[in-house]
Structures are given as structure tokens and as C-alpha cells.
Design a protein around this motif. Structure first.
Motif, PDB file in Angstrom:
ATOM      1  N   ALA A 152       0.853  -1.143  -0.091  1.00 31.39           N
ATOM      2  CA  ALA A 152       0.097  -0.118   0.103  1.00 31.39           C
ATOM      3  C   ALA A 152       1.000   1.279  -0.006  1.00 31.39           C
ATOM      4  CB  ALA A 152      -0.971   0.124   1.340  1.00 31.39           C
ATOM      5  N   SER A 153       0.413   2.254  -0.399  1.00 32.86           N
ATOM      6  CA  SER A 153       0.865   3.601  -0.487  1.00 32.86           C
ATOM      7  C   SER A 153       1.307   4.125   0.849  1.00 32.86           C
ATOM      8  CB  SER A 153       0.297   4.602  -1.285  1.00 32.86           C
ATOM      9  OG  SER A 153      -1.093   4.895  -0.717  1.00 32.86           O
ATOM     10  N   VAL A 154       0.807   3.588   1.847  1.00 33.73           N
ATOM     11  CA  VAL A 154       1.128   3.972   3.364  1.00 33.73           C
ATOM     12  C   VAL A 154       2.329   3.653   3.946  1.00 33.73           C
ATOM     13  CG1 VAL A 154      -1.276   4.250   3.816  1.00 33.73           C
ATOM     14  CG2 VAL A 154      -0.245   2.231   4.237  1.00 33.73           C
ATOM     15  N   LEU A 155       2.858   2.793   2.867  1.00 33.53           N
ATOM     16  CA  LEU A 155       4.233   2.315   3.234  1.00 33.53           C
ATOM     17  C   LEU A 155       5.184   3.447   3.177  1.00 33.53           C
ATOM     18  CD1 LEU A 155       6.183  -0.174   3.426  1.00 33.53           C
ATOM     19  CD2 LEU A 155       6.548  -0.339   1.381  1.00 33.53           C
ATOM     20  N   PRO A 156       6.022   3.577   4.443  1.00 31.29           N
ATOM     21  CA  PRO A 156       6.882   4.887   4.578  1.00 31.29           C
ATOM     22  C   PRO A 156       7.854   4.810   3.516  1.00 31.29           C
ATOM     23  CG  PRO A 156       6.536   3.609   6.839  1.00 31.29           C
ATOM     24  CD  PRO A 156       6.024   2.771   5.879  1.00 31.29           C
ATOM     25  N   ALA A 157       8.208   6.121   2.926  1.00 29.57           N
ATOM     26  CA  ALA A 157       9.018   6.238   1.917  1.00 29.57           C
ATOM     27  C   ALA A 157      10.512   5.813   2.477  1.00 29.57           C
ATOM     28  CB  ALA A 157       9.081   7.921   1.342  1.00 29.57           C
ATOM     29  N   ALA A 158      11.357   5.167   1.605  1.00 22.71           N
ATOM     30  CA  ALA A 158      12.430   4.898   1.893  1.00 22.71           C
ATOM     31  C   ALA A 158      13.769   5.135   0.896  1.00 22.71           C
ATOM     32  CB  ALA A 158      12.574   3.119   2.405  1.00 22.71           C
ATOM     33  N   THR A 159      14.686   5.123   1.458  1.00 27.40           N
ATOM     34  CA  THR A 159      15.789   5.264   0.290  1.00 27.40           C
ATOM     35  C   THR A 159      16.834   4.056   0.339  1.00 27.40           C
ATOM     36  OG1 THR A 159      15.802   7.567   0.879  1.00 27.40           O
ATOM     37  CG2 THR A 159      17.500   6.776  -0.360  1.00 27.40           C
ATOM     38  N   LEU A 160      17.173   3.671  -0.708  1.00 25.96           N
ATOM     39  CA  LEU A 160      18.318   2.883  -1.098  1.00 25.96           C
ATOM     40  C   LEU A 160      19.553   3.401  -1.691  1.00 25.96           C
ATOM     41  CD1 LEU A 160      18.713  -0.630  -0.481  1.00 25.96           C
ATOM     42  CD2 LEU A 160      18.117  -0.679  -3.054  1.00 25.96           C
ATOM     43  N   TRP A 161      20.620   3.552  -0.680  1.00 27.68           N
ATOM     44  CA  TRP A 161      21.752   4.161  -1.120  1.00 27.68           C
ATOM     45  C   TRP A 161      22.541   3.224  -1.631  1.00 27.68           C
ATOM     46  CZ3 TRP A 161      21.704   9.453  -0.258  1.00 27.68           C
ATOM     47  CH2 TRP A 161      20.797   9.968   0.476  1.00 27.68           C
ATOM     48  N   VAL A 162      23.035   3.351  -2.947  1.00 27.03           N
ATOM     49  CA  VAL A 162      23.859   2.308  -3.730  1.00 27.03           C
ATOM     50  C   VAL A 162      25.287   3.026  -4.471  1.00 27.03           C
ATOM     51  CG1 VAL A 162      21.800   0.778  -4.210  1.00 27.03           C
ATOM     52  CG2 VAL A 162      22.416   2.568  -5.708  1.00 27.03           C
ATOM     53  N   ALA A 163      25.897   2.072  -5.159  1.00 27.92           N
ATOM     54  CA  ALA A 163      27.190   2.659  -5.616  1.00 27.92           C
ATOM     55  C   ALA A 163      27.077   2.481  -7.265  1.00 27.92           C
ATOM     56  CB  ALA A 163      27.937   1.642  -5.214  1.00 27.92           C
TER      57      ALA A 163
END
Length: 458
Positions: free
Chosen positions: A322-333
Motif C-alpha cells: 500500500a502507498s502508506v508504506l513509509p518512503a525509504a531510500t536505498l543508497w547504492v554505488a
């Protein structure tokens, strides 16, 4: 004292005292001071742990000759049920309430726990020889006593203390997962002792699929601890609204897990009686759980919970989170082949509420692929970001794709599996190294997600 009575009367006295004694102490403690909800939670979890561990201990005691039981009626696997439950209260609820009252009056000293443990061990050493003719001790009964103290008493007291102090939330949650799985699934199945009606390969596949069904429940428990800073027990609830992990797919992941597990076991063993567990789980969730827990959540979190409730179904899981999933960031290389490959894989699948960004843009120096997300929280609580690195970061990011990959991520993120997975990734060239700007940026497609221009290995 029982030596002055005939064996039949002595057995009645011993079995009655085994239950009445701890119950009277419990009543006295409750009359002295009304237990707080957290004290009730400590008593419940400590008693449940003792109940689960004392049964196999007593079965093993009879097998190894540490002590034997001579009783008729209300006996299960050779263990008198009244002695088992009374012992569980003596090592569970009683010390939990004592700890809660001493803590309220004298503070949080660790010495109290040591003294209480020593007192309970001394009391047990004094009472065990008085259990004849129901309990007959063998020559090495102290071995069984020591094993019981190590596996049942000490963990039960630690769980009670951590619950009262609101510490070690992850360990508390895993403790609850162990006793809940044991008491709600293992013991009922053990009581029915079903024999499979299908060939062995079919039964094996059914058991494995049932274990797979348990993944959302375990992941939900971990999410409540890691994100919500609480446990599934109503008396020890999360302090933050949890909408990530399995909660982004279904509103009642734990009840759904129990219901589906019973249904899977019923099919696996061809035992219709196991479907009663499914009916109980559904009835509890749709009745008391939906009314009481839903009301508590609405009072605690207000509009955010209402939005979550409108977006996620209680029983039928969504395929995409669902769109209620908190926004997250995946930091990659960018200069790491493994990292950019992982980033492109995610970008092609349009994950929900997941942004892929260069590790070099992070304010810290990152050494592995890193997953970060804010925690949904009550207004008065400052919540730190949720952070995972390496294989654990990839496992968390998989929950942003769809339910199939989320199941894989929850399996990868299990203790042991995650650690071996990380060792394997490191062995194949994905070991840690510091992030830094890349001279040749390697782009990652994916709509609004950023281009990867840094180095942080998984």
C-alpha cells in the motif's frame, strides 16, 4: 508432612498445594497492589515461557530418571497438569509481579533479580523432596533442576524484567514469538497427534509450505519491535504506528499467519480438527481483536491509522504494498558492479515508496548498500530512521516490490540466514568499502529515482 498420610490422601494434598499455593500468592500480590498493564504483560510472557519449557523438561526428567511422576488423572505425556501449571506460575507470574512491586518501591537494581532467582531456586530445592508420593526424585535430580533453572526460570525472569523496564525489545519480541508459536501451534498439534494420510513426500511439501506461511507472522513481529518499539502482546504494545513490512500488505499478519498455518496443517495431515484453530484465530481477530485493538490504535494514532485502515485489508493480502508504506531510500554505488546491478534490478520493477540514490550523497561514509526509512510515530515521540545494510538492506527493499519478493526478503532477513548470506556476498566480492564520488557515473533508470554515482557494496 505427607508422610503421615496414606498415599492417596498425600497425592491429593501435594497436587492441590502445587496449584493452590502459587494462586494464593498471586491473589495476595494483586490485592496488595493492582498490577499495571505492563506488569500484567510481564506476568503473561514469563508464565507462557515457563509453561512452554517446563513440559519438555519434565518429560525429559522421566526419561533420564531425574524424577518420575506417580499420578492418575489429568496427566499429559506422563506429567501431572496441575503440577506443571503450578510450577509455571511459581516461576512466571509470581516473580514477575514481585519484580513489578519491588521496582515501584525500590528502583531498578539488578541485584533484586539475582536475589529473587536465588530465592526461587532455594524454594524449589526445598519443595521438590516434599512432592512424594507424586514426585519421586532420582539420584541425579539436581541435574534436571539446574537445566530447568537455566532454560525456564532465568529466561522467564529476564523477559519479565525487560518488559517492566521496556528494554531489549527485539529479544522480548523473539521470546514472545517462541512461546506463542509453541503454545498456539505446537502444543495443540501435539495434543491432537495427527497422523498424515498422504505419502511422505506430500506431507513434507505441506510442512514446508506451512513454514513458508509463518514468514509474514515472524516478519510482523520483528517489524513491531524494530519500527514500533513494542511487541505483539496487547499489554506491551508498540509506541509507533507500524505500516511497513507485512503490515503494508495485510492488516492482521499475525492472526492471518496462525489461521493459515492451521489450515495448512489440516491439509498436510488430513486432520479436520485442526481447522478449529483457523476458526478461533479468525473469530478472535474479527471480534475482540478488531474491536479492542482497533479502538486502541485509533486513539493512539488518529488520522494516520484511519488512512492505513482504509488502504490495507484485514485478511486478504495485497499483491503490491500500500502507498502508506513509509518512503525509504536505498543508497547504492556506481563503481561497484554488484551494487549497480542490484539498483537496476529494483528500478526496473518500480518499487513502491523506494528511492534509489547515490551513496556519495549521504552525509555519512557508507560501506555497504544501505536502506533507510523514517518510522511512523506518535507526535510526541522522536523516532530515529530505520537502517539496514548489506544483505539486510536488500531484504528490506524487496518488501517494496510485491508480495512474492517480500516473502523472499523476509526469509533472507531471518537471523542466521541473513548472516550467512552476508558472508557469502562478501566472499563473492561484495565486501565493505567506503563510498566516494565516482569519476564515471553509472546511471540507473527508473522514473523519479536518482542516478547512482557512488560506491557502497552490498
Amino acid at each position: 508432612m505427607t508422610g503421615l498420610l496414606d498415599p492417596g490422601t498425600a497425592a491429593v494434598v501435594v497436587r492441590g498445594a502445587a496449584v493452590a499455593g502459587p494462586l494464593l500468592v498471586l491473589v495476595a500480590l494483586c490485592v496488595r497492589r493492582t498490577p499495571s498493564p505492563r506488569a500484567v504483560g510481564a506476568a503473561v510472557t514469563a508464565t507462557a515461557w515457563a509453561v512452554l519449557l517446563l513440559l519438555p523438561l519434565n518429560v525429559a526428567a522421566s526419561s533420564f530418571g531425574w524424577w518420575t511422576f506417580h499420578a492418575t488423572g489429568a496427566v499429559w505425556f506422563g506429567v501431572p497438569v496441575d503440577l506443571w501449571l503450578g510450577w509455571s506460575l511459581l516461576w512466571g507470574a509470581v516473580p514477575a509481579l514481585v519484580l513489578s512491586q519491588l521496582r515501584a518501591e525500590q528502583g531498578r537494581g539488578a541485584g533484586t533479580l539475582v536475589v529473587l532467582t536465588a530465592a526461587l531456586v532455594w524454594l524449589d530445592l526445598a519443595l521438590m523432596p516434599l512432592g512424594e508420593p507424586v514426585v519421586v526424585l532420582g539420584g541425579h535430580w539436581l541435574v534436571g533442576e539446574a537445566l530447568g533453572v537455566a532454560t525456564a526460570l532465568v529466561p522467564a525472569l529476564l523477559l519479565a524484567r525487560w518488559t517492566l523496564r521496556r528494554t531489549h525489545v527485539v529479544l522480548r519480541a523473539w521470546g514472545q514469538a517462541v512461546w506463542a508459536g509453541g503454545l498456539l501451534l505446537a502444543l495443540p498439534v501435539l495434543a491432537l497427534s495427527p497422523e498424515s494420510r498422504w505419502p511422505a513426500p506430500v506431507t513434507s511439501i505441506g510442512v514446508q509450505l506451512t513454514l513458508l506461511v509463518c514468514l509474514p507472522g515472524l516478519a510482523a513481529m520483528r517489524e513491531l519491535a524494530a519500527v514500533g518499539r513494542g511487541t505483539p502482546l496487547p499489554y506491551d504494545p508498540p509506541s509507533r504506528l507500524v505500516t511497513s513490512g507485512p503490515y503494508a500488505y495485510v492488516r492482521n499478519p499475525m492472526q492471518a499467519t496462525i489461521a493459515a498455518s492451521y489450515a495448512g496443517l489440516a491439509l498436510t495431515f488430513g486432520e479436520p480438527a485442526l481447522l478449529l484453530g483457523t476458526l478461533i484465530a479468525v473469530g478472535y481477530s474479527a471480534g475482540l481483536g478488531e474491536w479492542h485493538e482497533g479502538e486502541q490504535l485509533e486513539q493512539a494514532f488518529g488520522p494516520p491509522y484511519q488512512a492505513y485502515r482504509a488502504a490495507v485489508r484485514p485478511w486478504l493480502p495485497r499483491w503490491r504494498p500500500a502507498s502508506v508504506l513509509p518512503a525509504a531510500t536505498l543508497w547504492v554505488a556506481a563503481d561497484c558492479v554488484e551494487c549497480t546491478g542490484v539498483a537496476r534490478w529494483f528500478a526496473r520493477r518500480s518499487p513502491v515508496s523506494l528511492e534509489i540514490r547515490p551513496a556519495a550523497d549521504h552525509p555519512e561514509v557508507l560501506y555497504r548498500i544501505t536502506y533507510e526509512a523514517p518510522a511512523m510515530r506518535a507526535p510526541a515521540i522522536r523516532a530515529p530512521a530505520i537502517r539496514a545494510q548489506g544483505v539486510a538492506a536488500v531484504a528490506r527493499a524487496l518488501a517494496h516490490v510485491h508480495l512474492g519478493w517480500a516473502l523472499a526478503g523476509w526469509a533472507i532477513d531471518l537471523p542466521g540466514v541473513r548472516h550467512f548470506g552476508q558472508l557469502g556476498a562478501d566472499a563473492f566480492g561484495a565486501g565493505p568499502r567506503p563510498s566516494r564520488p565516482a569519476t564515471c557515473a553509472s546511471g540507473v533508470a527508473g522514473g523519479p529515482r536518482a542516478v547512482v554515482t557512488s560506491s557502497a557494496r552490498p
